[in-house]
Design an enzyme around this catalytic site. Structure first.
Site, PDB file in Angstrom:
ATOM      1  N   TYR A 104       0.805  -1.218   0.000  1.00 50.30           N
ATOM      2  CA  TYR A 104       0.000   0.000   0.000  1.00 50.30           C
ATOM      3  C   TYR A 104       0.842   1.275   0.000  1.00 50.30           C
ATOM      4  O   TYR A 104       0.324   2.363  -0.080  1.00 50.30           O
ATOM      5  CB  TYR A 104      -0.927   0.026   1.231  1.00 50.30           C
ATOM      6  CG  TYR A 104      -0.208  -0.256   2.537  1.00 50.30           C
ATOM      7  CD1 TYR A 104       0.625   0.677   3.111  1.00 50.30           C
ATOM      8  CD2 TYR A 104      -0.350  -1.485   3.165  1.00 50.30           C
ATOM      9  CE1 TYR A 104       1.300   0.417   4.287  1.00 50.30           C
ATOM     10  CE2 TYR A 104       0.314  -1.766   4.345  1.00 50.30           C
ATOM     11  CZ  TYR A 104       1.145  -0.812   4.908  1.00 50.30           C
ATOM     12  OH  TYR A 104       1.815  -1.069   6.054  1.00 50.30           O
ATOM     13  N   CYS A 339      -6.382  19.454  13.189  1.00 49.92           N
ATOM     14  CA  CYS A 339      -5.038  19.036  12.759  1.00 49.92           C
ATOM     15  C   CYS A 339      -3.980  20.000  13.296  1.00 49.92           C
ATOM     16  O   CYS A 339      -4.082  21.210  13.118  1.00 49.92           O
ATOM     17  CB  CYS A 339      -4.965  18.985  11.238  1.00 49.92           C
ATOM     18  SG  CYS A 339      -3.329  18.511  10.666  1.00 49.92           S
ATOM     19  N   ASP A 627     -24.831  38.797  -6.610  1.00 51.73           N
ATOM     20  CA  ASP A 627     -25.331  37.420  -6.523  1.00 51.73           C
ATOM     21  C   ASP A 627     -26.749  37.383  -5.939  1.00 51.73           C
ATOM     22  O   ASP A 627     -27.621  36.672  -6.426  1.00 51.73           O
ATOM     23  CB  ASP A 627     -24.359  36.611  -5.648  1.00 51.73           C
ATOM     24  CG  ASP A 627     -24.722  35.147  -5.588  1.00 51.73           C
ATOM     25  OD1 ASP A 627     -25.127  34.609  -6.636  1.00 51.73           O
ATOM     26  OD2 ASP A 627     -24.610  34.538  -4.509  1.00 51.73           O
TER      27      ASP A 627
HETATM   28  N1  SAM Z   1       8.464   2.822   7.503  1.00 57.01           N
HETATM   29  C1  SAM Z   1       7.745   3.314   8.615  1.00 57.01           C
HETATM   30  C2  SAM Z   1       6.526   2.477   8.890  1.00 57.01           C
HETATM   31  O1  SAM Z   1       6.157   1.670   8.046  1.00 57.01           O
HETATM   32  O2  SAM Z   1       5.964   2.625   9.962  1.00 57.01           O
HETATM   33  C3  SAM Z   1       7.400   4.765   8.564  1.00 57.01           C
HETATM   34  C4  SAM Z   1       6.862   5.317   7.287  1.00 57.01           C
HETATM   35  S1  SAM Z   1       5.297   4.756   6.815  1.00 57.01           S
HETATM   36  C5  SAM Z   1       5.122   5.594   5.297  1.00 57.01           C
HETATM   37  C6  SAM Z   1       4.237   5.586   7.909  1.00 57.01           C
HETATM   38  C7  SAM Z   1       2.846   5.002   8.065  1.00 57.01           C
HETATM   39  O3  SAM Z   1       2.109   5.206   6.904  1.00 57.01           O
HETATM   40  C8  SAM Z   1       2.765   3.539   8.360  1.00 57.01           C
HETATM   41  O4  SAM Z   1       2.065   3.367   9.558  1.00 57.01           O
HETATM   42  C9  SAM Z   1       1.997   2.963   7.225  1.00 57.01           C
HETATM   43  O5  SAM Z   1       1.225   1.919   7.672  1.00 57.01           O
HETATM   44  C10 SAM Z   1       1.199   4.136   6.754  1.00 57.01           C
HETATM   45  N2  SAM Z   1       0.812   4.056   5.338  1.00 57.01           N
HETATM   46  C11 SAM Z   1       1.617   3.988   4.277  1.00 57.01           C
HETATM   47  N3  SAM Z   1       0.907   3.911   3.133  1.00 57.01           N
HETATM   48  C12 SAM Z   1      -0.388   3.937   3.494  1.00 57.01           C
HETATM   49  C13 SAM Z   1      -1.611   3.901   2.762  1.00 57.01           C
HETATM   50  N4  SAM Z   1      -1.634   3.803   1.458  1.00 57.01           N
HETATM   51  N5  SAM Z   1      -2.762   3.969   3.441  1.00 57.01           N
HETATM   52  C14 SAM Z   1      -2.759   4.061   4.788  1.00 57.01           C
HETATM   53  N6  SAM Z   1      -1.640   4.106   5.531  1.00 57.01           N
HETATM   54  C15 SAM Z   1      -0.472   4.037   4.890  1.00 57.01           C
HETATM   55 FE1  SF4 Z   2       6.228  -0.231   4.439  1.00 57.31          FE
HETATM   56 FE2  SF4 Z   2       6.917   1.893   5.970  1.00 57.31          FE
HETATM   57 FE3  SF4 Z   2       8.559   0.922   4.114  1.00 57.31          FE
HETATM   58 FE4  SF4 Z   2       6.346   2.141   3.387  1.00 57.31          FE
HETATM   59  S1  SF4 Z   2       8.030   3.078   4.427  1.00 57.31           S
HETATM   60  S2  SF4 Z   2       7.238   0.290   2.485  1.00 57.31           S
HETATM   61  S3  SF4 Z   2       4.952   1.525   5.038  1.00 57.31           S
HETATM   62  S4  SF4 Z   2       7.819  -0.128   5.914  1.00 57.31           S
END
Ligand code: SAM
Ligand code: SF4
Length: 662
Positions: A104, A339, A627
């Protein structure tokens, strides 16, 4: 149960001796990061020799008093947006790299990594962190990519951890947990207070499918380690992030909830979101309501808990469970209203909304001090950058002139924050928007995007400049030539080389300023006059008051419609007067059927005038009159919008010579 499950999978226990050592060291820190004491107790005993130099000693001596003063002062104007949201939470992406390839997140075809010089160095990250903390940021989260793969992540965290003396209360990490267990101890020693750990399945085969790599055991080992440290008193807030995808891991919702039966863990289910290249479609998204229904089928007593003001998740608990369940509902219910987050990408762009595609480069401004080159530890010390942040914070609080580098950065940050929208797009729009892939909400920019580029952003150059060094240099030169230099004195929105720019106002003094503009809406038949004149028609009050409100709102929105207008100029008052003018039988053809006259006066305390705000207020009110009356008169003409008077600023008092009568 989860713990048993984790143990069954072979997680190792740390030695008790090492845990008690950590626990002993952690206690004072936990006190020092609490709301009131955080800033008052620098914790030198835990500072590493590898960390970048912290706030220098003269400041250190007065830090207690200084911190107390900081907490008493109003929240930074630079970090407050037009909806009065105060941004005290900064997420910094520290790398584009990752040791997993989650379905994802990472586009299937992978991503091209940025050349190293484009990415923020650790001293630059520390400098920016320090600047944001000086403005009231109390929570910093390091993310990525995968932050634990950054080689100097531990010293970086030690340096950021040192900012607790300046007001930082929470230092958090979002990680996939693969190598966390190896670095956890020194991270906790550096001041780590919270971990969001991403884990989408408890099945090793499914894990390999979802992440395209092996590694579940390592992740479980990290979770176990955190839980063990917490039992020793480490007090690390642990949340497990689980992105739910229909047909892939939705059947694991209940097993995840059950991890919280005996463990104080919050499991947060995240709605699958669209980012570039992740092949999102609505059918794959498993909504919050559906997740709730699945859990309630097994645990009908699931209870809603109170949420904290800035929480992005909706929290629940199964009675009797130690852990909690959260839902991050970015797709079905936005939480934009509260936010408080800002993001810095790993190439140094400030992003005010995860789903927004507007970014401004802070890196380029920071590097100006080093002729555009990356700032290393030696340069950081040589330029005394951490010192200047402190000086700037004090000067700003005292109403003194802040030095140009910090002033420019704060202005850029303030402008970006003021542009933050009330809320992000929803389903139906988000998936069609251009944004970085999630892994690069930390990295690359894209060509052809409809996005806002601040004059300081080199994104436009970066969009193309990945492969060729010649192209690289050429585009860098182009980007640099777009940086504001001096203005043409007669046409201040042009540089001497005829580039359009927003004028530099950081050196101007803050003074009270006022501008008044007028305009009219001329009627082309007698019906508007008949329905508006005293005692006639039912909507008279509405037209006048709605037009007044429209004028006030338009004044506040001026930078959104007039591109080179400065945002966030500190409007202190807007008066809009709307009056009906009688028809004039002879001598003025335009007034034959009467008109509505509008007069708008805008006041501010700022570095630039409010003429455009007054004119925009007049136009906003006039358009609203049109308007509301167009059903009875489509031939009305809006005319004569003009500045009548302006006061304040270097050019002083100006009054239009010919009064048009109002
Ligand atoms: N690599 C780390 C990790 O996986 O926790 C940090 C970066 S990651 C991009 C940060 C968060 O974004 C993670 O919790 C991941 O599950 C979430 N995430 C990434 N792509 C996503 C998506 N398409 N939809 C929802 N959450 C997403
Ligand atoms: Fe998965 Fe985090 Fe790496 Fe994206 S950055 S590929 S969510 S582990």
């Amino acid at each position: 149960m989860a713990e048993c499950l984790l143990r069954r999978r072979g997680a190792l226990s740390p030695s008790l001796a090492s845990l008690s050592r950590i626990a002993v060291r952690l206690h004072p820190r936990r006190h020092s990061t609490s709301a009131t004491a955080a800033t008052a107790q620098p914790n030198d005993g835990i500072r590493s020799t590898h960390a970048y130099p912290a706030t220098p000693s003269p400041e250190k001596a007065s830090s207690t008093r200084w911190s107390a003063l900081r907490s008493a002062k109003p929240f930074s104007e630079f970090l407050t947006d037009t909806f009065n949201r105060q941004h005290d939470y900064l997420r910094i992406s520290v790398t584009e790299r990752c040791n997993l390839r989650c379905l994802y997140c990472m586009p299937e075809e992978g991503i091209q990594l940025s050349p190293q010089p484009r990415l923020l160095t650790s001293p630059e990250i520390v400098y920016l962190s320090s600047l944001f903390v000086s403005q009231g940021v109390t929570k910093i989260r390091l993310t990525g990519g995968e932050p634990t793969v950054r080689k100097d992540i531990v010293p970086l965290m030690q340096s950021i951890g040192n900012l607790r003396r300046d007001g930082l209360r929470e230092l958090c990490l979002t990680t996939n947990g693969i190598s966390l267990h190896r670095k956890l101890d020194p991270m906790v020693e550096a001041g780590l207070t919270g971990i969001n750990l991403s884990l989408d399945t408890l099945d090793p085969f499914q894990y390999q499918i979802m992440t395209r790599r092996k590694g579940l055991d390592a992740v479980l080992k990290s979770i176990n380690r955190v839980l063990e440290m917490n039992r020793m008193g480490a007090g690390i807030k642990l949340k497990i992030n689980c992105v739910v995808m229909r047909g892939i891991n939705d059947r694991e919702i209940v097993p995840f909830v059950e991890m919280g039966r005996d463990n104080p863990i919050e499991i947060r289910f995240i709605e699958y979101m669209p980012f570039d290249g992740n092949k999102w479609n609505e059918g794959k998204m498993f909504s919050y309501q559906e997740m709730l229904a699945v859990i309630r089928e097994k645990y009908p007593s699931l209870e809603k808990m109170a949420d904290h003001k800035n929480d992005t998740s909706k929290t629940y608990q199964v009675p009797g469970f130690q852990g909690r369940v959260g839902f991050i509902t970015s797709m079905t219910h936005n939480f934009c209203g509260t936010c408080n987050r800002l993001r810095i990408t790993c190439d140094g762009n400030l992003k005010v909304c995860l789903f927004g595609n507007s970014e401004v480069s802070l890196r380029d401004v920071v590097r100006k001090a080093n002729n555009g080159e990356p700032i290393d530890e030696a340069v950081l010390e040589e330029l005394q950058l951490l010192n200047t942040v402190q000086t700037a914070a004090r000067a700003s609080d005292n109403g003194d002139l802040v030095n140009p580098r910090e002033r420019e950065l704060l202005d850029i940050i303030g402008m970006a924050v003021k542009r933050k929208k009330a809320k992000h797009a929803g389903i139906g729009e988000l998936e069609n928007m251009k944004n970085r892939p999630m892994i690069l909400i930390g990295g690359v920019s894209y060509a052809g995007q409809a996005r806002f580029y601040h004059q300081h952003s080199t994104d436009a150059a970066e969009a193309h400049a990945r492969s060729s060094t010649n192209a690289d240099r050429k585009e860098k030169a182009e980007a640099e030539s777009a940086l504001p230099t001096a203005s043409d004195p007669d046409l201040p929105h042009l540089t001497p080389s005829q580039n359009v720019h927003m004028t530099q106002i950081s050196q101007k003094t803050v003074t009270p300023r006022q501008a008044t503009a007028t305009g009219r809406v001329y009627f082309s038949n007698s019906r508007p006059w008949d329905s508006l004149r005293e005692g006639q028609g039912t909507h008279k009050g509405d037209v006048y008051s709605v037009a007044r409100i429209a004028g006030i709102m338009a004044a506040k929105r001026t930078p959104d419609v007039v591109p080179l207008c400065h945002p966030g100029i500190g409007i202190t008052g807007v008066e809009v007067d709307v009056k009906l003018l009688e028809p004039v039988a002879e001598g003025d053809e335009k007034m034959k059927y009467g008109a509505v006259s509008i007069k708008a006066t805008v006041d501010c305390l700022g570095r630039t005038g409010v003429e455009m705000e007054a004119m925009t207020a007049t136009m906003g009110a006039a358009l609203t009159v049109y308007d509301m009356l167009k059903a009875v008169d489509k031939g009305m003409v809006i005319g004569g919008v003009q500045l009548e008077e302006k006061k304040g600023g270097k050019s002083g008092h100006w009054v239009r010579e010919r009064e048009i009568g109002h």
